[in-house]
Design a protein around this motif. Structure first.
Motif, PDB file in Angstrom:
ATOM      1  N   LYS A 154       0.715  -1.059   0.197  1.00 35.03           N
ATOM      2  CA  LYS A 154       0.032  -0.119   0.181  1.00 35.03           C
ATOM      3  C   LYS A 154       0.648   1.120  -0.028  1.00 35.03           C
ATOM      4  O   LYS A 154       0.742   2.190  -0.778  1.00 35.03           O
ATOM      5  CB  LYS A 154      -0.961   0.094   1.251  1.00 35.03           C
ATOM      6  CG  LYS A 154      -2.077  -1.009   1.145  1.00 35.03           C
ATOM      7  CD  LYS A 154      -2.955  -0.750   2.401  1.00 35.03           C
ATOM      8  CE  LYS A 154      -4.160  -1.843   2.236  1.00 35.03           C
ATOM      9  NZ  LYS A 154      -4.723  -1.813   3.745  1.00 35.03           N
ATOM     10  N   TYR A 201       1.139   3.920  -3.104  1.00 33.01           N
ATOM     11  CA  TYR A 201       0.682   5.246  -3.053  1.00 33.01           C
ATOM     12  C   TYR A 201       1.877   6.115  -3.393  1.00 33.01           C
ATOM     13  O   TYR A 201       1.570   7.233  -4.139  1.00 33.01           O
ATOM     14  CB  TYR A 201       0.527   5.651  -1.385  1.00 33.01           C
ATOM     15  CG  TYR A 201       0.265   7.066  -1.008  1.00 33.01           C
ATOM     16  CD1 TYR A 201      -0.886   7.415  -1.274  1.00 33.01           C
ATOM     17  CD2 TYR A 201       1.567   7.977  -0.982  1.00 33.01           C
ATOM     18  CE1 TYR A 201      -1.078   8.687  -0.843  1.00 33.01           C
ATOM     19  CE2 TYR A 201       1.212   9.442  -0.547  1.00 33.01           C
ATOM     20  CZ  TYR A 201      -0.178   9.791  -0.652  1.00 33.01           C
ATOM     21  OH  TYR A 201      -0.366  11.240  -0.295  1.00 33.01           O
ATOM     22  N   VAL A 202       3.294   5.949  -3.329  1.00 37.50           N
ATOM     23  CA  VAL A 202       4.443   6.595  -3.726  1.00 37.50           C
ATOM     24  C   VAL A 202       4.515   6.661  -5.484  1.00 37.50           C
ATOM     25  O   VAL A 202       4.648   7.356  -5.861  1.00 37.50           O
ATOM     26  CB  VAL A 202       5.362   6.357  -3.081  1.00 37.50           C
ATOM     27  CG1 VAL A 202       6.983   6.897  -3.734  1.00 37.50           C
ATOM     28  CG2 VAL A 202       5.496   6.538  -1.562  1.00 37.50           C
ATOM     29  N   ASN A 240       2.061   5.955  -7.462  1.00 35.70           N
ATOM     30  CA  ASN A 240       1.064   6.576  -8.063  1.00 35.70           C
ATOM     31  C   ASN A 240       0.882   8.264  -7.928  1.00 35.70           C
ATOM     32  O   ASN A 240       0.073   8.650  -7.772  1.00 35.70           O
ATOM     33  CB  ASN A 240      -0.444   5.900  -7.768  1.00 35.70           C
ATOM     34  CG  ASN A 240      -0.678   4.537  -8.223  1.00 35.70           C
ATOM     35  OD1 ASN A 240      -0.100   4.279  -9.114  1.00 35.70           O
ATOM     36  ND2 ASN A 240      -0.853   3.727  -7.254  1.00 35.70           N
ATOM     37  N   GLY A 241       1.913   8.650  -7.567  1.00 41.15           N
ATOM     38  CA  GLY A 241       2.234  10.027  -7.458  1.00 41.15           C
ATOM     39  C   GLY A 241       2.448  10.640  -6.092  1.00 41.15           C
ATOM     40  O   GLY A 241       2.548  11.965  -6.044  1.00 41.15           O
ATOM     41  N   GLY A 242       2.254   9.959  -5.085  1.00 42.92           N
ATOM     42  CA  GLY A 242       2.411  10.482  -3.748  1.00 42.92           C
ATOM     43  C   GLY A 242       3.593  10.843  -3.218  1.00 42.92           C
ATOM     44  O   GLY A 242       4.539  10.253  -3.744  1.00 42.92           O
ATOM     45  N   SER A 243       3.893  11.732  -2.500  1.00 44.03           N
ATOM     46  CA  SER A 243       5.318  12.088  -1.916  1.00 44.03           C
ATOM     47  C   SER A 243       5.714  11.018  -0.971  1.00 44.03           C
ATOM     48  O   SER A 243       4.615  10.479  -0.221  1.00 44.03           O
ATOM     49  CB  SER A 243       5.279  13.519  -1.464  1.00 44.03           C
ATOM     50  OG  SER A 243       4.651  13.706  -0.188  1.00 44.03           O
ATOM     51  N   THR A 273       7.103  11.898   1.821  1.00 41.30           N
ATOM     52  CA  THR A 273       7.146  12.549   2.965  1.00 41.30           C
ATOM     53  C   THR A 273       5.684  12.473   3.486  1.00 41.30           C
ATOM     54  O   THR A 273       5.427  12.022   4.780  1.00 41.30           O
ATOM     55  CB  THR A 273       7.700  14.076   2.928  1.00 41.30           C
ATOM     56  OG1 THR A 273       8.840  14.223   2.545  1.00 41.30           O
ATOM     57  CG2 THR A 273       7.435  14.826   4.198  1.00 41.30           C
ATOM     58  N   LYS A 274       4.591  12.511   2.596  1.00 45.92           N
ATOM     59  CA  LYS A 274       3.317  12.521   2.973  1.00 45.92           C
ATOM     60  C   LYS A 274       2.864  11.008   3.209  1.00 45.92           C
ATOM     61  O   LYS A 274       2.169  10.666   4.068  1.00 45.92           O
ATOM     62  CB  LYS A 274       2.615  12.945   1.601  1.00 45.92           C
ATOM     63  CG  LYS A 274       1.173  13.304   2.018  1.00 45.92           C
ATOM     64  CD  LYS A 274       0.409  14.103   0.804  1.00 45.92           C
ATOM     65  CE  LYS A 274      -0.012  15.543   1.151  1.00 45.92           C
ATOM     66  NZ  LYS A 274      -0.710  16.072   0.238  1.00 45.92           N
ATOM     67  N   ALA A 275       3.629  10.127   2.542  1.00 43.28           N
ATOM     68  CA  ALA A 275       3.187   8.762   2.598  1.00 43.28           C
ATOM     69  C   ALA A 275       3.718   8.250   4.277  1.00 43.28           C
ATOM     70  O   ALA A 275       3.083   7.758   5.006  1.00 43.28           O
ATOM     71  CB  ALA A 275       4.063   7.777   1.646  1.00 43.28           C
ATOM     72  N   ILE A 320       1.171   9.729   6.384  1.00 46.31           N
ATOM     73  CA  ILE A 320      -0.103   8.826   6.381  1.00 46.31           C
ATOM     74  C   ILE A 320      -0.086   7.507   6.988  1.00 46.31           C
ATOM     75  O   ILE A 320      -0.872   6.863   7.600  1.00 46.31           O
ATOM     76  CB  ILE A 320      -0.654   8.972   5.114  1.00 46.31           C
ATOM     77  CG1 ILE A 320      -1.054  10.426   4.447  1.00 46.31           C
ATOM     78  CG2 ILE A 320      -1.972   7.954   4.777  1.00 46.31           C
ATOM     79  CD1 ILE A 320      -1.268  10.473   2.947  1.00 46.31           C
ATOM     80  N   ARG A 379      10.533   7.700   6.432  1.00 48.28           N
ATOM     81  CA  ARG A 379      10.829   7.939   5.240  1.00 48.28           C
ATOM     82  C   ARG A 379      12.193   7.112   4.736  1.00 48.28           C
ATOM     83  O   ARG A 379      12.075   6.281   3.811  1.00 48.28           O
ATOM     84  CB  ARG A 379      11.332   9.472   5.095  1.00 48.28           C
ATOM     85  CG  ARG A 379      10.258  10.444   5.244  1.00 48.28           C
ATOM     86  CD  ARG A 379      10.703  11.931   4.986  1.00 48.28           C
ATOM     87  NE  ARG A 379      11.945  12.108   4.437  1.00 48.28           N
ATOM     88  CZ  ARG A 379      12.933  13.125   4.560  1.00 48.28           C
ATOM     89  NH1 ARG A 379      12.361  14.003   5.484  1.00 48.28           N
ATOM     90  NH2 ARG A 379      13.730  13.213   4.045  1.00 48.28           N
TER      91      ARG A 379
END
Length: 100
Positions: A22, A26-27, A29-32, A34-36, A39, A44
C-alpha cells in the motif's frame, strides 16, 4: 520510593506485506514520500528502502556478525579473572553492555 520496577522488552514487528505494498503503491502513483510517511506512520528511510527492493517480503536474518569474539573473551576471563567489566570492555573495544 519505587515499589517495583518492571522491565518490558519490546520486539519490533515487521510490517505486513500488504501494508508495505500500500505504501509503495501510494508513492508510485504520485504521492510524495514525506506525505506517505505521515499517512502510514512509517519512516521515510523505510519507504526509500522498500522502493529500492525487488521483493517487499521481510528478510530473514539467521545469524548476525557480532563484534565480540566470545572465545577471546573466555580466554581473557581465564587469564585476568580480576579485571573489571569496564576494563574488559575497553580491551575488546565494546561497551560494557555488550559483554553482559
Amino acid at each position: 520510593m519505587i515499589k517495583s520496577l518492571k522491565i518490558v522488552n519490546y520486539k519490533k514487528m515487521a510490517y505486513s506485506l500488504d501494508y508495505r505494498q500500500k505504501v509503495v503503491n501510494y508513492v508510485e502513483n504520485g504521492g510524495s514520500i514525506t506525505k506517505a510517511a505521515a499517512i502510514f506512520k512509517v519512516g521515510r528511510a523505510t519507504i526509500y528502502r522498500w522502493l529500492g527492493r525487488e521483493d517487499l517480503r521481510p528478510t530473514l536474518v539467521l545469524h548476525r556478525q557480532r563484534k565480540l569474539d566470545w572465545e577471546a573473551l573466555k580466554k581473557d576471563v581465564e587469564k585476568n579473572p580480576e579485571a573489571r567489566l569496564v576494563e574488559r570492555a575497553r580491551t575488546f573495544s565494546v561497551r560494557p553492555s555488550a559483554i553482559c
